[in-house]
Design an enzyme around this catalytic site. Structure first.
Site, PDB file in Angstrom:
ATOM      1  N   SER A 188       0.837  -1.193   0.093  1.00 19.24           N
ATOM      2  CA  SER A 188      -0.006   0.093   0.014  1.00 19.24           C
ATOM      3  C   SER A 188       0.828   1.268  -0.020  1.00 19.24           C
ATOM      4  CB  SER A 188      -0.880  -0.023   1.313  1.00 19.24           C
ATOM      5  OG  SER A 188      -0.211  -0.121   2.653  1.00 19.24           O
ATOM      6  N   HIS A 216      -5.486  -3.803  -1.669  1.00 19.77           N
ATOM      7  CA  HIS A 216      -4.967  -3.037  -2.900  1.00 19.77           C
ATOM      8  C   HIS A 216      -4.891  -3.845  -4.309  1.00 19.77           C
ATOM      9  CE1 HIS A 216      -4.447   0.774  -0.270  1.00 19.77           C
ATOM     10  NE2 HIS A 216      -4.071  -0.198   0.536  1.00 19.77           N
ATOM     11  N   LYS A 245     -12.263  -0.170  -0.666  1.00 19.49           N
ATOM     12  CA  LYS A 245     -11.448   0.259  -1.575  1.00 19.49           C
ATOM     13  C   LYS A 245     -11.988   0.206  -3.028  1.00 19.49           C
ATOM     14  CE  LYS A 245      -7.149  -0.123   1.144  1.00 19.49           C
ATOM     15  NZ  LYS A 245      -7.843  -0.294   2.244  1.00 19.49           N
TER      16      LYS A 245
END
Length: 400
Positions: A188, A216, A245
């Site tokens: 990240s 991610h 996310k």
């Protein structure tokens, strides 16, 4: 405890905060007065947003929003209970099935946060007879999860397969019953994508399991956005991820694995057993985000995301900035000094671009940066405007 003792405690806290500020490490919170998106309202004006994990641009998508509203209308604000008491709703089972099918696993267990997923995966499955070999740049949640487990601990340098093999050899020599390699799928703070093909080969050679945190990566890396393992075209044993996310931007985490593993985690994982069930609105929004990500629209969003990342990388490099290399839409602009990173972020906001300076303890000392993140919702014009603002601020602050 006497009042004087209390005073000493609070004086120490004040002094520690003052020291953090003096080092330029204070992380200010800026209040946003709009939905998440490529343009947000901050301090009464619209600014370009280049630091959200909103990879597919779905956090403010009206379809995702309405799906959450409909779920709340049907199921209420929440369950007021943990899953095993009276907190399991039909929509929880629907979301578990949807994410497992999307990512290609037998089953899924949901958590209130991805931090909880990583905190809850190791301790129920591994004991002092086992070994965890963890990447040195792993997310804090993996580190904390490993700490909660009694398994022997080994670390390997990021992307260093020779070091990984050395740690696997040592774990075997130390008599480990089971070995699990734990790694971020995409890191990240740097945007590095794990070398899972090489990790898979070593895992097969030494009889190890693989756990990947794909927070991610899920939604945009690999075929149909299934994640870093799909990007590397390999199979892994456990995937942890988030709905906070690319898949809607709300909150909540999950672990995908074989059905028996999930069944055991539901009996033993403490963050699951002792936390309220995921809110229905989050489930509804996440289901709609998965539907979009898994289809043709998702393919188009992923193509736009990587086109945006390539454009930004090329223009920033040409302007003279030092970037972390890679293909990921996380693109750190390396500055080194913590105060410089904070000053750069503040100047960028004045120039109409919202970014954040990252410094210790989020990143190692001396590696402060502006971590920019691209979204499929950004336009080329917005990217060019951000590069122009960086160039202005960079020249003013002596970065370029």
């Amino acid at each position: 405890m006497t009042q004087n003792t209390n005073s000493v405690f609070y004086d120490r806290i004040s002094a520690e905060l003052a020291d953090i500020d003096a080092q330029g490490l204070t992380k200010p919170e800026r209040v946003i007065a709009s939905r998440q998106g490529p343009v947000i309202s901050v301090n009464g004006r619209d600014v370009l947003n280049f630091c959200a994990n909103n990879y597919l641009g779905l956090a403010g998508d009206e379809r995702v929003t309405q799906a959450g509203i409909k779920a709340m209308e049907k199921w209420g604000a929440g369950t007021a209970s943990v899953r095993f008491i009276c907190g399991t709703l039909e929509i929880h089972k629907e979301l578990e099935r949807a994410i497992a099918d999307y990512l290609g696993f037998e089953d899924t267990i949901l958590f209130a946060a991805a931090f909880d997923a990583n905190g809850g995966i190791f301790e129920p499955l591994f004991t002092e007879a086992d070994a965890i070999v963890s990447d040195s740049l792993n997310h804090a949640s993996i580190i904390d999860g490993v700490r909660l487990c009694k398994a022997k601990r080994y670390r390997f340098a990021t992307s260093d397969m020779a070091d990984l093999e050395a740690q696997l050899k040592q774990a075997r020599a130390d008599g480990a019953r089971e070995i699990i390699i734990a790694t971020d799928g995409a890191f990240s703070m740097d945007g590095y994508i794990a070398k899972l093909k090489d990790i898979r080969a070593l895992a097969d050679q030494y009889g190890a399991l693989i756990m990947v945190d794909d927070c991610h990566a899920t939604g945009f890396l690999g075929e149909k956005g299934r994640g870093s393992y799909a990007w590397n075209e390999v199979e892994v044993d456990f995937v942890t991820g988030t709905f906070g996310k690319a898949l809607g931007g709300a909150m909540g985490g999950f672990i995908c694995a074989k059905a028996d593993v999930v069944a055991l985690l539901k009996q033993r994982a403490r963050p699951y057993l002792f936390s309220n069930a995921l809110a229905p609105a989050v489930c509804g929004s996440s289901l709609e985000a998965i539907r979009i990500a898994a289809g043709e629209e998702g393919d188009a969003l992923r193509a736009q995301l990587f086109a945006n990342a390539a454009r930004f990388r090329s223009a920033m490099t040409a302007a003279g900035f030092t970037l972390q290399p890679g293909e990921h839409p996380i693109i750190p602009v390396m500055l080194g000094d913590a105060k410089l990173a904070q000053d750069m972020a503040a100047r960028m906001l004045e120039l109409g671009v919202y970014v954040i300076g990252f410094s210790f303890p989020v990143v190692p000392r001396g590696q402060a940066r502006i971590r920019t993140q691209m979204s499929a919702a950004h336009t080329f014009e917005q990217i060019d405007a951000a590069v122009a603002a960086f160039t202005t601020a960079g020249k003013e602050l002596g970065v370029i």
